[in-house]
Design a protein around this motif. Structure first.
Motif, PDB file in Angstrom:
ATOM      1  N   THR A  39       0.524  -1.133  -0.735  1.00  0.00           N
ATOM      2  CA  THR A  39       0.091   0.268  -0.128  1.00  0.00           C
ATOM      3  C   THR A  39       0.464   1.343   0.128  1.00  0.00           C
ATOM      4  OG1 THR A  39      -0.353  -0.121   2.093  1.00  0.00           O
ATOM      5  CG2 THR A  39      -2.072  -1.390   1.546  1.00  0.00           C
ATOM      6  N   GLY A  40       2.100   1.571   0.113  1.00  0.00           N
ATOM      7  CA  GLY A  40       3.186   2.657  -0.154  1.00  0.00           C
ATOM      8  C   GLY A  40       3.209   2.497   1.623  1.00  0.00           C
ATOM      9  N   ALA A  41       2.903   2.120   2.946  1.00  0.00           N
ATOM     10  CA  ALA A  41       3.032   2.895   3.764  1.00  0.00           C
ATOM     11  C   ALA A  41       4.311   2.619   4.600  1.00  0.00           C
ATOM     12  CB  ALA A  41       1.829   2.737   4.359  1.00  0.00           C
ATOM     13  N   VAL A  42       5.120   2.028   3.592  1.00  0.00           N
ATOM     14  CA  VAL A  42       6.191   1.345   4.397  1.00  0.00           C
ATOM     15  C   VAL A  42       6.898   1.112   3.040  1.00  0.00           C
ATOM     16  CG1 VAL A  42       7.613  -0.509   5.561  1.00  0.00           C
ATOM     17  CG2 VAL A  42       5.513   0.497   6.311  1.00  0.00           C
ATOM     18  N   HIS A  43       8.193   1.694   2.260  1.00  0.00           N
ATOM     19  CA  HIS A  43       8.697   1.344   1.028  1.00  0.00           C
ATOM     20  C   HIS A  43       9.984  -0.171   1.216  1.00  0.00           C
ATOM     21  CE1 HIS A  43      12.099   2.054  -1.158  1.00  0.00           C
ATOM     22  NE2 HIS A  43      11.335   2.735  -1.970  1.00  0.00           N
ATOM     23  N   PRO A  44       9.585  -0.696   0.358  1.00  0.00           N
ATOM     24  CA  PRO A  44      10.932  -2.302   0.126  1.00  0.00           C
ATOM     25  C   PRO A  44      11.892  -2.280   0.817  1.00  0.00           C
ATOM     26  CG  PRO A  44       9.502  -1.465  -1.630  1.00  0.00           C
ATOM     27  CD  PRO A  44       9.541   0.109  -0.530  1.00  0.00           C
ATOM     28  N   SER A  45      13.075  -0.918   0.678  1.00  0.00           N
ATOM     29  CA  SER A  45      13.656  -1.403   1.882  1.00  0.00           C
ATOM     30  C   SER A  45      13.559  -1.551   3.349  1.00  0.00           C
ATOM     31  CB  SER A  45      15.016   0.064   1.037  1.00  0.00           C
ATOM     32  OG  SER A  45      13.857   1.264   1.834  1.00  0.00           O
ATOM     33  N   TRP A  46      12.810  -1.284   3.767  1.00  0.00           N
ATOM     34  CA  TRP A  46      12.323  -1.928   5.474  1.00  0.00           C
ATOM     35  C   TRP A  46      12.104  -2.797   5.313  1.00  0.00           C
ATOM     36  CZ3 TRP A  46      14.424   1.585   9.152  1.00  0.00           C
ATOM     37  CH2 TRP A  46      15.081   2.850   8.602  1.00  0.00           C
ATOM     38  N   ALA A  47      11.580  -3.694   4.775  1.00  0.00           N
ATOM     39  CA  ALA A  47      10.542  -4.822   4.639  1.00  0.00           C
ATOM     40  C   ALA A  47      12.028  -5.944   5.026  1.00  0.00           C
ATOM     41  CB  ALA A  47      10.577  -5.189   3.696  1.00  0.00           C
ATOM     42  N   PRO A  48      13.296  -5.994   5.146  1.00  0.00           N
ATOM     43  CA  PRO A  48      14.556  -6.964   5.864  1.00  0.00           C
ATOM     44  C   PRO A  48      14.625  -6.901   6.976  1.00  0.00           C
ATOM     45  CG  PRO A  48      15.304  -6.391   3.422  1.00  0.00           C
ATOM     46  CD  PRO A  48      13.379  -5.411   3.716  1.00  0.00           C
ATOM     47  N   GLY A  49      14.733  -4.983   7.662  1.00  0.00           N
ATOM     48  CA  GLY A  49      14.970  -5.132   8.781  1.00  0.00           C
ATOM     49  C   GLY A  49      13.896  -5.535  10.011  1.00  0.00           C
ATOM     50  N   LEU A  50      12.688  -4.812   9.169  1.00  0.00           N
ATOM     51  CA  LEU A  50      10.996  -5.289  10.035  1.00  0.00           C
ATOM     52  C   LEU A  50      10.690  -6.818   9.781  1.00  0.00           C
ATOM     53  CD1 LEU A  50       9.675  -1.619   9.239  1.00  0.00           C
ATOM     54  CD2 LEU A  50      10.736  -1.997  11.250  1.00  0.00           C
ATOM     55  N   ALA A  51      10.773  -6.907   9.100  1.00  0.00           N
ATOM     56  CA  ALA A  51      11.105  -8.199   9.021  1.00  0.00           C
ATOM     57  C   ALA A  51      10.462  -9.479  10.472  1.00  0.00           C
ATOM     58  CB  ALA A  51      11.193  -9.558   7.760  1.00  0.00           C
ATOM     59  N   PRO A  52      11.696  -9.510  11.061  1.00  0.00           N
ATOM     60  CA  PRO A  52      11.676 -10.081  11.781  1.00  0.00           C
ATOM     61  C   PRO A  52      10.004  -9.574  12.967  1.00  0.00           C
ATOM     62  CG  PRO A  52      13.139 -10.106  11.984  1.00  0.00           C
ATOM     63  CD  PRO A  52      12.975  -8.973  10.951  1.00  0.00           C
ATOM     64  N   VAL A  53       9.357  -8.404  13.369  1.00  0.00           N
ATOM     65  CA  VAL A  53       8.506  -7.870  13.911  1.00  0.00           C
ATOM     66  C   VAL A  53       7.243  -8.154  13.198  1.00  0.00           C
ATOM     67  CG1 VAL A  53       9.907  -6.179  15.417  1.00  0.00           C
ATOM     68  CG2 VAL A  53       9.387  -4.889  13.375  1.00  0.00           C
ATOM     69  N   ASP A  54       6.865  -8.874  12.258  1.00  0.00           N
ATOM     70  CA  ASP A  54       5.935  -8.456  11.588  1.00  0.00           C
ATOM     71  C   ASP A  54       4.676  -9.153  12.660  1.00  0.00           C
ATOM     72  OD1 ASP A  54       4.786  -9.104   8.946  1.00  0.00           O
ATOM     73  OD2 ASP A  54       4.028 -11.136   9.402  1.00  0.00           O
ATOM     74  N   GLY A  55       4.695 -10.176  13.103  1.00  0.00           N
ATOM     75  CA  GLY A  55       3.683 -10.659  14.321  1.00  0.00           C
ATOM     76  C   GLY A  55       3.174  -9.851  15.503  1.00  0.00           C
ATOM     77  N   ARG A  56       4.759  -8.492  15.000  1.00  0.00           N
ATOM     78  CA  ARG A  56       3.645  -7.423  16.413  1.00  0.00           C
ATOM     79  C   ARG A  56       3.305  -6.280  15.545  1.00  0.00           C
ATOM     80  NH1 ARG A  56       5.267  -7.458  21.805  1.00  0.00           N
ATOM     81  NH2 ARG A  56       7.023  -8.562  21.806  1.00  0.00           N
ATOM     82  N   LEU A  57       3.665  -5.759  14.427  1.00  0.00           N
ATOM     83  CA  LEU A  57       3.414  -5.204  13.852  1.00  0.00           C
ATOM     84  C   LEU A  57       1.555  -5.467  13.630  1.00  0.00           C
ATOM     85  CD1 LEU A  57       5.186  -3.868  11.241  1.00  0.00           C
ATOM     86  CD2 LEU A  57       4.071  -2.904  12.398  1.00  0.00           C
TER      87      LEU A  57
END
Length: 260
Positions: A39-57
């Motif tokens: 949806t564009g809320a998060v830039h794709p470049s952040w995805a690897p760093g934020l992947a461990p907190v996907d469940g938290r989100l």
């Protein structure tokens, strides 16, 4: 003291319901990180760093929805909650850490210390930041609190906690947002320079160990309760540019336009 506590010193006369968290828009991260990226809320470049907190989100989104259904007004507006991550990670060269969003409807915009351009008077912490900015680099303080010109130059304005209940400072500190923002900071540190982090106050300075090996500037928080105890005179803006130059990076133009 958090950004949110500036509500004690500010007033917003804007009518309710204008993109300030009163609408029933869905949480862009309710279906997880991939949905937020799509949806564009998060830039794709952040995805690897934020992947461990996907469940938290996902769990935070569920809790926010439950609170909203129970009548709590949540700030900022859903589309602004992850705004700090909408720009590419690789473009970040300065990190400025805040604590909580302002709890006054119409104020928070998803960037730490910033407010919507219409807000008058400015929150006291931001006014103190502008005072130090003028003393440090001679930049004329604008009448508004829109800091998007900094964000456009790679300044990540990141709160530790990304939502708050209207009128309730610090009310979402137990939701687990710190895990999300800690992951973002870890991703920046792992990426390496050029990077300068500005940590104002004890809460922000708790991130210093995660930033070990990168350039860090610390001082008292710019709030009215602590600015005179080490924030004023700390020269964070010129020092940041000196540290960026030492890393071969272009300086930040800290001047802000008179009107956004």
């Amino acid at each position: 003291m958090s950004d949110a506590q500036d509500a004690l010193f500010s007033f917003d006369g804007r009518p309710d319901g204008l993109g300030d968290g009163s609408d029933p828009a869905p949480w862009p991260f309710a279906a997880g990180l991939e949905a937020a990226v799509q949806t564009g809320a998060v830039h794709p470049s952040w995805a690897p760093g934020l992947a461990p907190v996907d469940g938290r989100l996902r769990s935070i989104a569920a809790e926010l929805e439950a609170r909203r259904a129970a009548g709590e007004r949540i700030l900022p507006a859903p589309e602004r909650v992850l705004r700090a991550f909408s720009a590419p990670l690789d473009r970040v060269k300065v990190l400025i850490v805040g604590q909580d969003p302002y709890p006054t409807p119409g104020h928070p915009v998803g960037l730490s210390f910033a407010v919507d351009a219409h807000v008058r008077p400015l929150p006291r912490s931001l006014a103190n930041i502008y005072r130090e900015l003028a003393d440090d680099v001679g930049a004329e303080p604008p009448a508004h609190g829109d800091l998007s010109a900094w964000a456009d130059q790679g300044v990540l304005l990141l709160n530790r906690v990304l939502t708050v209940g209207a009128g309730e400072s610090g009310s979402h500190r137990g939701l687990g947002w710190q895990k999300v923002t800690d992951a973002a900071v870890a991703a920046l540190a792992a990426r390496g320079g050029p990077l300068v982090s500005i940590l104002w106050g004890r809460d922000a300075q708790a991130l210093a160990p995660a930033l070990e090996g990168t350039a860090v500037i610390t001082s008292a928080h710019p709030s009215p309760l602590s600015a005179s105890r080490g924030f004023f005179g700390s020269r964070p803006f010129s020092r940041t540019n000196d540290l960026l130059a030492g890393q071969g990076a272009a300086p930040v133009d800290w001047r802000l336009p008179a009107a956004p």
